[in-house]
Design an enzyme around this catalytic site. Structure first.
Site, PDB file in Angstrom:
ATOM      1  N   PHE A  14     104.809 -22.656  63.132  1.00 61.92           N
ATOM      2  CA  PHE A  14     104.313 -21.371  62.631  1.00 61.92           C
ATOM      3  C   PHE A  14     105.362 -20.685  61.742  1.00 61.92           C
ATOM      4  O   PHE A  14     105.029 -20.059  60.740  1.00 61.92           O
ATOM      5  CB  PHE A  14     103.973 -20.403  63.769  1.00 61.92           C
ATOM      6  CG  PHE A  14     102.944 -20.864  64.762  1.00 61.92           C
ATOM      7  CD1 PHE A  14     102.188 -22.010  64.561  1.00 61.92           C
ATOM      8  CD2 PHE A  14     102.714 -20.117  65.910  1.00 61.92           C
ATOM      9  CE1 PHE A  14     101.231 -22.427  65.487  1.00 61.92           C
ATOM     10  CE2 PHE A  14     101.756 -20.512  66.841  1.00 61.92           C
ATOM     11  CZ  PHE A  14     101.027 -21.670  66.637  1.00 61.92           C
ATOM     12  N   VAL A  59     118.419 -17.324  69.366  1.00 58.89           N
ATOM     13  CA  VAL A  59     118.013 -15.955  69.724  1.00 58.89           C
ATOM     14  C   VAL A  59     118.398 -15.585  71.156  1.00 58.89           C
ATOM     15  O   VAL A  59     118.340 -14.421  71.530  1.00 58.89           O
ATOM     16  CB  VAL A  59     116.492 -15.707  69.501  1.00 58.89           C
ATOM     17  CG1 VAL A  59     116.125 -15.809  68.037  1.00 58.89           C
ATOM     18  CG2 VAL A  59     115.642 -16.627  70.364  1.00 58.89           C
ATOM     19  N   TYR A 151     105.581 -19.999  81.390  1.00 57.82           N
ATOM     20  CA  TYR A 151     105.300 -19.844  79.951  1.00 57.82           C
ATOM     21  C   TYR A 151     104.275 -18.723  79.739  1.00 57.82           C
ATOM     22  O   TYR A 151     104.499 -17.796  78.935  1.00 57.82           O
ATOM     23  CB  TYR A 151     104.794 -21.154  79.342  1.00 57.82           C
ATOM     24  CG  TYR A 151     104.405 -20.984  77.892  1.00 57.82           C
ATOM     25  CD1 TYR A 151     105.376 -20.724  76.917  1.00 57.82           C
ATOM     26  CD2 TYR A 151     103.072 -21.018  77.488  1.00 57.82           C
ATOM     27  CE1 TYR A 151     105.025 -20.525  75.588  1.00 57.82           C
ATOM     28  CE2 TYR A 151     102.713 -20.818  76.159  1.00 57.82           C
ATOM     29  CZ  TYR A 151     103.695 -20.569  75.218  1.00 57.82           C
ATOM     30  OH  TYR A 151     103.349 -20.353  73.903  1.00 57.82           O
ATOM     31  N   LYS A 155     104.520 -14.856  77.876  1.00 51.17           N
ATOM     32  CA  LYS A 155     103.653 -14.367  76.801  1.00 51.17           C
ATOM     33  C   LYS A 155     102.870 -13.114  77.239  1.00 51.17           C
ATOM     34  O   LYS A 155     102.495 -12.287  76.396  1.00 51.17           O
ATOM     35  CB  LYS A 155     102.721 -15.485  76.327  1.00 51.17           C
ATOM     36  CG  LYS A 155     103.472 -16.649  75.650  1.00 51.17           C
ATOM     37  CD  LYS A 155     104.286 -16.186  74.436  1.00 51.17           C
ATOM     38  CE  LYS A 155     104.876 -17.349  73.663  1.00 51.17           C
ATOM     39  NZ  LYS A 155     105.647 -16.930  72.475  1.00 51.17           N
ATOM     40  N   GLY A 182      95.641 -19.880  70.443  1.00 50.30           N
ATOM     41  CA  GLY A 182      95.380 -20.945  71.407  1.00 50.30           C
ATOM     42  C   GLY A 182      95.963 -22.240  70.879  1.00 50.30           C
ATOM     43  O   GLY A 182      96.992 -22.237  70.176  1.00 50.30           O
ATOM     44  N   GLU A 187     105.396 -28.684  66.598  1.00 51.57           N
ATOM     45  CA  GLU A 187     106.301 -29.421  67.491  1.00 51.57           C
ATOM     46  C   GLU A 187     106.252 -28.867  68.917  1.00 51.57           C
ATOM     47  O   GLU A 187     106.997 -29.302  69.791  1.00 51.57           O
ATOM     48  CB  GLU A 187     107.734 -29.342  66.944  1.00 51.57           C
ATOM     49  CG  GLU A 187     107.906 -30.129  65.662  1.00 51.57           C
ATOM     50  CD  GLU A 187     109.291 -30.025  65.058  1.00 51.57           C
ATOM     51  OE1 GLU A 187     110.185 -29.416  65.678  1.00 51.57           O
ATOM     52  OE2 GLU A 187     109.478 -30.537  63.949  1.00 51.57           O
TER      53      GLU A 187
HETATM   54  P1  NDP Z   1     107.531 -25.299  67.170  1.00 47.07           P
HETATM   55  O1  NDP Z   1     108.199 -26.008  68.303  1.00 47.07           O
HETATM   56  O2  NDP Z   1     107.013 -26.106  66.043  1.00 47.07           O
HETATM   57  O3  NDP Z   1     108.503 -24.166  66.604  1.00 47.07           O
HETATM   58  C1  NDP Z   1     109.280 -23.369  67.449  1.00 47.07           C
HETATM   59  C2  NDP Z   1     110.361 -22.679  66.652  1.00 47.07           C
HETATM   60  O4  NDP Z   1     111.122 -21.847  67.528  1.00 47.07           O
HETATM   61  C3  NDP Z   1     111.317 -23.659  66.002  1.00 47.07           C
HETATM   62  O5  NDP Z   1     111.566 -23.254  64.688  1.00 47.07           O
HETATM   63  C4  NDP Z   1     112.575 -23.537  66.838  1.00 47.07           C
HETATM   64  O6  NDP Z   1     113.709 -23.717  66.009  1.00 47.07           O
HETATM   65  C5  NDP Z   1     112.488 -22.082  67.295  1.00 47.07           C
HETATM   66  N1  NDP Z   1     113.291 -21.836  68.475  1.00 47.07           N
HETATM   67  C6  NDP Z   1     113.116 -22.325  69.728  1.00 47.07           C
HETATM   68  N2  NDP Z   1     114.099 -21.893  70.530  1.00 47.07           N
HETATM   69  C7  NDP Z   1     114.913 -21.116  69.777  1.00 47.07           C
HETATM   70  C8  NDP Z   1     116.103 -20.393  70.024  1.00 47.07           C
HETATM   71  N3  NDP Z   1     116.669 -20.387  71.239  1.00 47.07           N
HETATM   72  N4  NDP Z   1     116.672 -19.713  69.022  1.00 47.07           N
HETATM   73  C9  NDP Z   1     116.111 -19.712  67.797  1.00 47.07           C
HETATM   74  N5  NDP Z   1     114.991 -20.381  67.478  1.00 47.07           N
HETATM   75  C10 NDP Z   1     114.404 -21.079  68.470  1.00 47.07           C
HETATM   76  O7  NDP Z   1     106.342 -24.485  67.846  1.00 47.07           O
HETATM   77  P2  NDP Z   1     105.291 -23.415  67.242  1.00 47.07           P
HETATM   78  O8  NDP Z   1     105.490 -23.189  65.818  1.00 47.07           O
HETATM   79  O9  NDP Z   1     103.957 -23.836  67.721  1.00 47.07           O
HETATM   80  O10 NDP Z   1     105.710 -22.140  68.092  1.00 47.07           O
HETATM   81  C11 NDP Z   1     106.061 -20.901  67.522  1.00 47.07           C
HETATM   82  C12 NDP Z   1     105.680 -19.803  68.486  1.00 47.07           C
HETATM   83  O11 NDP Z   1     104.270 -19.851  68.702  1.00 47.07           O
HETATM   84  C13 NDP Z   1     106.308 -19.915  69.883  1.00 47.07           C
HETATM   85  O12 NDP Z   1     106.670 -18.629  70.304  1.00 47.07           O
HETATM   86  C14 NDP Z   1     105.170 -20.470  70.736  1.00 47.07           C
HETATM   87  O13 NDP Z   1     105.299 -20.103  72.086  1.00 47.07           O
HETATM   88  C15 NDP Z   1     103.987 -19.805  70.082  1.00 47.07           C
HETATM   89  N6  NDP Z   1     102.689 -20.416  70.287  1.00 47.07           N
HETATM   90  C16 NDP Z   1     102.454 -21.741  69.993  1.00 47.07           C
HETATM   91  C17 NDP Z   1     101.196 -22.266  70.181  1.00 47.07           C
HETATM   92  C18 NDP Z   1     100.885 -23.708  69.946  1.00 47.07           C
HETATM   93  O14 NDP Z   1      99.894 -24.229  70.521  1.00 47.07           O
HETATM   94  N7  NDP Z   1     101.626 -24.418  69.102  1.00 47.07           N
HETATM   95  C19 NDP Z   1     100.057 -21.421  70.604  1.00 47.07           C
HETATM   96  C20 NDP Z   1     100.430 -20.069  70.903  1.00 47.07           C
HETATM   97  C21 NDP Z   1     101.678 -19.592  70.720  1.00 47.07           C
HETATM   98  P3  NDP Z   1     115.043 -24.510  66.416  1.00 47.07           P
HETATM   99  O15 NDP Z   1     114.648 -25.599  67.369  1.00 47.07           O
HETATM  100  O16 NDP Z   1     115.572 -25.007  65.107  1.00 47.07           O
HETATM  101  O17 NDP Z   1     115.911 -23.468  67.019  1.00 47.07           O
HETATM  102  C1  8X3 Z   2     100.426 -22.235  73.419  1.00 52.27           C
HETATM  103  C2  8X3 Z   2      98.983 -22.397  73.736  1.00 52.27           C
HETATM  104  O1  8X3 Z   2      97.337 -23.095  75.534  1.00 52.27           O
HETATM  105  O2  8X3 Z   2      99.353 -24.454  75.269  1.00 52.27           O
HETATM  106  O3  8X3 Z   2     100.844 -20.954  73.678  1.00 52.27           O
HETATM  107  O4  8X3 Z   2      99.480 -22.277  76.268  1.00 52.27           O
HETATM  108  S1  8X3 Z   2      98.793 -23.088  75.283  1.00 52.27           S
END
Ligand code: NDP
Ligand code: 8X3
Length: 252
Positions: A14, A59, A151, A155, A182, A187
């Site tokens: 994202f 972070v 998790y 959220k 959702g 990754e």
């Molecule tokens: P990805 O794993 O593709 O991306 C996650 C990002 O978070 C990476 O850029 C990673 O960068 C960064 N990150 C993780 N830990 C840290 C840290 N300690 N410090 C800084 N950066 C960090 O997953 P998504 O893009 O899917 O996830 C993005 C957000 O969306 C998350 O908050 C996730 O919970 C949420 N989400 C995802 C969903 C899904 O189904 N994919 C649905 C709903 C919500 P790096 O490893 O380089 O630090």
């Molecule tokens: C990521 C969506 O359904 O895997 O937040 O929890 S789910």
């Protein structure tokens, strides 16, 4: 003048999609994540279009977050939009079998990391009487599912914190939005299953999940609504995802 967006977790999914979407619309970008090589590649890709300030940041490190925000170059310092996107899920085990370190990492990243970034950016926004914080929550913050334990709880925190920020920020013109996706392919599952590619792929097999670009479109839309509008929450699922009935144990 170009608006400035700070996107955490811009190295994947994202966050990277948001960076590309905002760059396409001329926004100045501040990008961070832990993986330097990914940040370098994204900066190289986008810096031809818009000003980009990219730096590695975990972070979970409050001191590093505060130092990075304090050290923003003057032309990047007045952040208009913070996208609190960095986050992760670890494991899908029932609570009684979970690894406490996984729970701590999710709390440290999804809750505490988001708080550190918000607290560092917010005073400037309030002083300028403009700004927008877009948090990336999840449907897991509203609906329980087996293995979602901590998790989902992180959220749920993000959802309630977003709403409570709205209460505190009334009268400041600073906006707050919680985007709650959702199933989305990124990754995320590879991280959740700790590098197990087969398990990660199975999550999306036979489905049409949301794409990172879909979330970027939603974030961009929320960020560019007229200034008198605050989108509080956006919950979004792929059409092929819905709710299950209550589970009932029939063991007497
Ligand atoms: P990805 O794993 O593709 O991306 C996650 C990002 O978070 C990476 O850029 C990673 O960068 C960064 N990150 C993780 N830990 C840290 C840290 N300690 N410090 C800084 N950066 C960090 O997953 P998504 O893009 O899917 O996830 C993005 C957000 O969306 C998350 O908050 C996730 O919970 C949420 N989400 C995802 C969903 C899904 O189904 N994919 C649905 C709903 C919500 P790096 O490893 O380089 O630090
Ligand atoms: C990521 C969506 O359904 O895997 O937040 O929890 S789910």
């Amino acid at each position: 003048m170009s608006q400035i967006a700070l996107i955490t977790g811009a190295t994947s999914g994202f966050g990277a999609a948001c960076a590309r979407r905002f760059a396409a619309h001329g926004w100045t970008l501040i990008l961070c994540g832990r993986r330097q090589d990914r940040l370098d590649a994204l900066r190289t890709e986008l810096a031809a279009t818009v000003p980009v300030h990219a730096f590695p940041l975990d972070v979970r490190d409050e001191t590093a977050v505060n130092a990075a925000i304090a050290a923003l170059p003057i032309e990047f310092a007045e952040v208009d939009l913070l996208v609190n996107n960095a986050g992760l899920a670890l494991g899908l085990e029932p609570a009684q079998r979970c690894d406490m370190e996984d729970w701590q990492r999710m709390i440290d990243t999804n809750i505490k990391g988001l708080l550190y970034c918000t607290r560092a950016i917010l005073p400037g926004m309030v002083a300028r009487q403009r700004g927008h914080i877009i948090n990336i929550g999840s449907v897991a913050g509203s609906y329980p599912y087996p293995g979602g334990n901590v998790y989902g709880a992180t959220k749920a925190f993000v959802k309630q914190f977003s709403l409570n920020l709205r209460a505190d920020l009334l009268g400041t013109r600073v906006r707050v939005t919680n985007v709650e996706p959702g199933l989305a392919e990124s990754e995320f599952s590879l991280v959740r299953f700790k590098g197990d590619r087969d398990k990660a792929d199975q999550t999306y097999q036979g489905t049409q999940p949301l794409r990172p670009e879909d979330i970027a479109d939603i974030v961009y839309w929320a960020a560019t609504c007229p200034a008198h509008i605050n989108i509080n929450r956006i919950e979004v699922m792929p059409v092929g995802q819905a709710f299950a009935p209550f589970a009932i144990s029939r063991d007497g």
